[in-house]
Design a protein around this motif. Structure first.
Motif, PDB file in Angstrom:
ATOM      1  N   SER A   1       0.815  -1.222   0.000  1.00  0.00           N
ATOM      2  CA  SER A   1       0.000   0.000   0.000  1.00  0.00           C
ATOM      3  C   SER A   1       0.847   1.271   0.000  1.00  0.00           C
ATOM      4  O   SER A   1       0.360   2.356  -0.328  1.00  0.00           O
ATOM      5  CB  SER A   1      -0.932   0.013   1.212  1.00  0.00           C
ATOM      6  N   SER A   2       2.129   1.154   0.365  1.00  0.00           N
ATOM      7  CA  SER A   2       2.987   2.342   0.443  1.00  0.00           C
ATOM      8  C   SER A   2       3.716   2.628  -0.858  1.00  0.00           C
ATOM      9  O   SER A   2       4.451   3.612  -0.956  1.00  0.00           O
ATOM     10  CB  SER A   2       4.011   2.164   1.563  1.00  0.00           C
ATOM     11  N   LEU A   3       3.498   1.774  -1.875  1.00  0.00           N
ATOM     12  CA  LEU A   3       4.210   1.927  -3.133  1.00  0.00           C
ATOM     13  C   LEU A   3       3.429   2.775  -4.132  1.00  0.00           C
ATOM     14  O   LEU A   3       2.201   2.797  -4.103  1.00  0.00           O
ATOM     15  CB  LEU A   3       4.494   0.547  -3.757  1.00  0.00           C
ATOM     16  N   GLY A   4       4.154   3.466  -5.012  1.00  0.00           N
ATOM     17  CA  GLY A   4       3.520   4.175  -6.110  1.00  0.00           C
ATOM     18  C   GLY A   4       2.764   5.427  -5.702  1.00  0.00           C
ATOM     19  O   GLY A   4       3.021   6.017  -4.635  1.00  0.00           O
ATOM     20  N   PRO A   5       1.765   5.839  -6.527  1.00  0.00           N
ATOM     21  CA  PRO A   5       1.088   7.114  -6.303  1.00  0.00           C
ATOM     22  C   PRO A   5      -0.047   7.062  -5.287  1.00  0.00           C
ATOM     23  O   PRO A   5      -0.575   8.107  -4.896  1.00  0.00           O
ATOM     24  CB  PRO A   5       0.530   7.450  -7.689  1.00  0.00           C
ATOM     25  N   LEU A   6      -0.459   5.860  -4.848  1.00  0.00           N
ATOM     26  CA  LEU A   6      -1.632   5.774  -3.973  1.00  0.00           C
ATOM     27  C   LEU A   6      -1.481   6.528  -2.653  1.00  0.00           C
ATOM     28  O   LEU A   6      -2.439   7.160  -2.186  1.00  0.00           O
ATOM     29  CB  LEU A   6      -1.992   4.311  -3.697  1.00  0.00           C
ATOM     30  N   PRO A   7      -0.314   6.499  -1.991  1.00  0.00           N
ATOM     31  CA  PRO A   7      -0.208   7.276  -0.744  1.00  0.00           C
ATOM     32  C   PRO A   7      -0.512   8.755  -0.948  1.00  0.00           C
ATOM     33  O   PRO A   7      -1.141   9.383  -0.091  1.00  0.00           O
ATOM     34  CB  PRO A   7       1.242   7.044  -0.312  1.00  0.00           C
ATOM     35  N   THR A   8      -0.081   9.342  -2.078  1.00  0.00           N
ATOM     36  CA  THR A   8      -0.360  10.757  -2.360  1.00  0.00           C
ATOM     37  C   THR A   8      -1.858  10.984  -2.536  1.00  0.00           C
ATOM     38  O   THR A   8      -2.428  11.940  -1.982  1.00  0.00           O
ATOM     39  CB  THR A   8       0.383  11.200  -3.628  1.00  0.00           C
ATOM     40  N   LEU A   9      -2.510  10.106  -3.306  1.00  0.00           N
ATOM     41  CA  LEU A   9      -3.960  10.242  -3.516  1.00  0.00           C
ATOM     42  C   LEU A   9      -4.723  10.043  -2.210  1.00  0.00           C
ATOM     43  O   LEU A   9      -5.692  10.757  -1.929  1.00  0.00           O
ATOM     44  CB  LEU A   9      -4.429   9.227  -4.562  1.00  0.00           C
ATOM     45  N   ARG A  10      -4.289   9.083  -1.422  1.00  0.00           N
ATOM     46  CA  ARG A  10      -4.970   8.808  -0.150  1.00  0.00           C
ATOM     47  C   ARG A  10      -4.879  10.012   0.778  1.00  0.00           C
ATOM     48  O   ARG A  10      -5.868  10.398   1.426  1.00  0.00           O
ATOM     49  CB  ARG A  10      -4.346   7.572   0.506  1.00  0.00           C
ATOM     50  N   GLU A  11      -3.711  10.633   0.854  1.00  0.00           N
ATOM     51  CA  GLU A  11      -3.533  11.798   1.722  1.00  0.00           C
ATOM     52  C   GLU A  11      -4.344  12.982   1.208  1.00  0.00           C
ATOM     53  O   GLU A  11      -4.923  13.748   2.000  1.00  0.00           O
ATOM     54  CB  GLU A  11      -2.049  12.151   1.799  1.00  0.00           C
ATOM     55  N   HIS A  12      -4.409  13.148  -0.107  1.00  0.00           N
ATOM     56  CA  HIS A  12      -5.201  14.253  -0.684  1.00  0.00           C
ATOM     57  C   HIS A  12      -6.681  14.055  -0.365  1.00  0.00           C
ATOM     58  O   HIS A  12      -7.391  15.020  -0.009  1.00  0.00           O
ATOM     59  CB  HIS A  12      -4.980  14.322  -2.202  1.00  0.00           C
ATOM     60  N   ASP A  13      -7.167  12.832  -0.506  1.00  0.00           N
ATOM     61  CA  ASP A  13      -8.567  12.549  -0.155  1.00  0.00           C
ATOM     62  C   ASP A  13      -8.833  12.875   1.313  1.00  0.00           C
ATOM     63  O   ASP A  13      -9.884  13.424   1.669  1.00  0.00           O
ATOM     64  CB  ASP A  13      -8.886  11.080  -0.418  1.00  0.00           C
ATOM     65  N   ARG A  14      -7.868  12.543   2.176  1.00  0.00           N
ATOM     66  CA  ARG A  14      -8.065  12.761   3.609  1.00  0.00           C
ATOM     67  C   ARG A  14      -8.074  14.233   3.971  1.00  0.00           C
ATOM     68  O   ARG A  14      -8.912  14.678   4.765  1.00  0.00           O
ATOM     69  CB  ARG A  14      -6.958  12.040   4.396  1.00  0.00           C
TER      70      ARG A  14
END
Length: 518
Positions: free
Chosen positions: A434-447
């Protein structure tokens, strides 16, 4: 012998609590049920149960009278038990005041106190080897609660147990006890009055007035567990019974139901023997071939059905026993059933017709149990592979528990893909993808910004090249969906034209969604 404090400790803090205790206390001699509206016949050292006491005045009068006669303690339920006037009356009278905690059945309390006074040394009745004698002792305890002779009968009006007291009786009760069954003419009269119809529909006590032939009034309560009517209890009463005593009588029914089911489970030696052999088949250890031979299991495919009955705290055992009783009561050829932990396992042949899996499935779907059971079923396998079918059933059952599957009966063939996703989620979480790639950035933006980019990307990956279908899944306009995707690709640098990138993102998103409810 035990004094009040020792008795309360022996019975347990889940049922009793000392409200007020004199400096010196007598040893407890016996248990007495207080009669409503009259002074109880109390001897020194008696423990007096205020079953029908519902107001301050009656409680004060009871406590004072008991103290004058040398009673050891008075037991009351809240809120009367802690009323200031009642506590003060107890102190003046020199009698101990003990609170019976809410939800405690009076019959259970009588039983436990007498067991403690008899020196059993247990906080609960010994349920490891219950027998018919336990039902007779329980009938005595219930008779004390309702202050009337009691019979415990099964669903066919066969007498299973009856109380020792015979102070109030009539020819119908004598015939019932002598014949161990209610006579046909007596049954016909109660049916004509609609008594059995009321028992089948409700759970409260039913009052049956006196009849012209001299049959005395009855107070009847159904014995029910897990939606199943197991039988009934009949008390011969002199007339109308107070609401408090009627409620106390009805409150004993779950205790009787549990004891009745325990007795059946132990009395059925064949069921106990086969249950142990079924466990050997499911666990696949040494001796499974011998168990299969003793059970006469044919050489054909079998399925393992894992059955769990969600139930309120304190009733789980009773609901499981009721379900076991129902399954083995004649759904075609009796299925082989065992209990491991809190789960029932049924072993059924995978063939059409009576006794096969389709007939059991139909019965389970239509069974009106409360609460409804969760049923998970593994694939059809040879007898030697039953541990694999059980493992599949257990895994499906975990998805039913967590709400991943919304139906009551889940079969492996219908949900294998969800098991794949569930296992993938577990493995992916352990691998830290879950910490790989662009998903952490998108997850933080959603939050932080209140956007919904993760869901947008998930729908885009599920419906590639079809923004209208993806928008319908998100319940937004297609233009809104396109705008979100445009903003998303501006926020993170990701090549969505690369099929490997799309696959990796979908794996991450699916793993995250399944892990949320794992």
């Amino acid at each position: 012998m035990l004094d009040i404090r020792a008795l309360v400790e022996r019975v347990g803090p889940a049922l009793l609590r000392v409200v007020d205790l004199p400096e010196s206390t007598d040893c407890v001699a016996d248990v007495v049920i207080a009669e409503p509206g009259g002074a109880p016949a109390v001897a020194g050292g008696d423990l007096v149960l205020g079953v029908a006491v519902g107001d301050r005045g009656a409680a004060v009068e009871l406590v004072g009278g008991c103290g004058a006669q040398g009673a050891a303690a008075v037991l009351l339920k809240p809120p009367i038990s802690t009323d200031d006037a009642v506590v003060e009356a107890a102190r003046r009278s020199g009698v101990a005041l003990v609170e019976v905690l809410p939800g405690t059945a009076w019959a259970q309390l009588v039983w436990l106190i007498r067991a403690a006074l008899a020196g059993t040394g247990t906080q609960e009745p010994d349920t490891r080897s219950p027998g018919l004698g336990d039902l007779f002792r329980l009938a005595d305890a219930v008779a004390d609660v309702v202050d009337a002779p009691v019979t415990i009968e099964d669903a066919h009006s066969q007498v299973l147990a009856y109380s020792a007291r015979q102070d109030l009786t009539d020819p119908a009760r004598v015939s019932t006890i002598m014949g161990r069954k209610q006579p046909d003419d007596v049954l016909a009269k109660f049916r004509a009055r609609g008594t059995f119809r009321q028992l089948s529909r409700g759970g409260s006590a039913v009052f049956v007035p006196a009849q012209q032939d001299g049959t005395l009034p009855r107070l009847v309560v159904p014995i029910r567990m897990g939606g199943e009517l197991l039988g009934s209890m009949w008390a011969v009463v002199p007339g109308e019974v107070s609401e408090e005593r009627s409620t106390a009588f009805a409150d004993t029914a779950p205790l009787v139901a549990l004891q009745l089911l325990r007795w059946r489970a132990v009395a059925d030696a064949e069921r106990q023997r086969s249950a142990g052999q079924v466990r050997l088949l499911l666990e696949g250890g040494e001796g499974w071939r011998t168990a299969a031979n003793e059970l006469a299991v044919p050489d054909e495919p079998y399925r393992v059905a894992a059955i769990e009955v969600p139930s309120p705290e304190g009733t789980a055992e009773g609901h499981r026993l009721a379900m076991w009783e129902w399954i083995t009561r004649g759904i075609g050829r009796r299925p082989l059933v065992t209990e491991i932990g809190t789960v029932l396992y049924a072993l059924v042949p995978d063939r059409a017709g009576s006794g096969g899996w389709p007939s059991l499935r139909e019965a389970l779907v239509s069974h009106d149990a409360t609460p409804p059971p969760l049923v998970a079923v593994g694939t059809a396998v040879a007898v030697a592979d039953l541990p694999r079918s059980r493992a599949e059933a257990d895994e499906l059952l975990s998805l039913l528990r967590t709400g991943h599957l919304s139906r009551r009966v889940a079969v492996h063939e219908d949900h294998w893909h969800q098991l794949v996703l569930n296992r993938m989620a577990g493995a992916a979480t352990d691998a830290g993808i879950s910490s790989l790639g662009p998903l952490p950035t998108l997850r933080e933006h959603d939050r932080t910004q209140g956007t919904d980019y993760l869901s947008t990307l998930h729908s885009w990956l599920r419906h590639p090249g079809d923004p209208r279908q993806a928008a319908r899944e998100l319940r937004v306009h297609p233009n809104t969906f396109r705008y979100r995707m445009k903003r998303l690709t501006q926020l993170v640098n990701v090549d969505l034209d690369d099929p490997d990138v799309r696959s990796a993102l979908l794996v991450q998103l699916l793993a995250a969604r399944w892990a949320q409810h794992g």
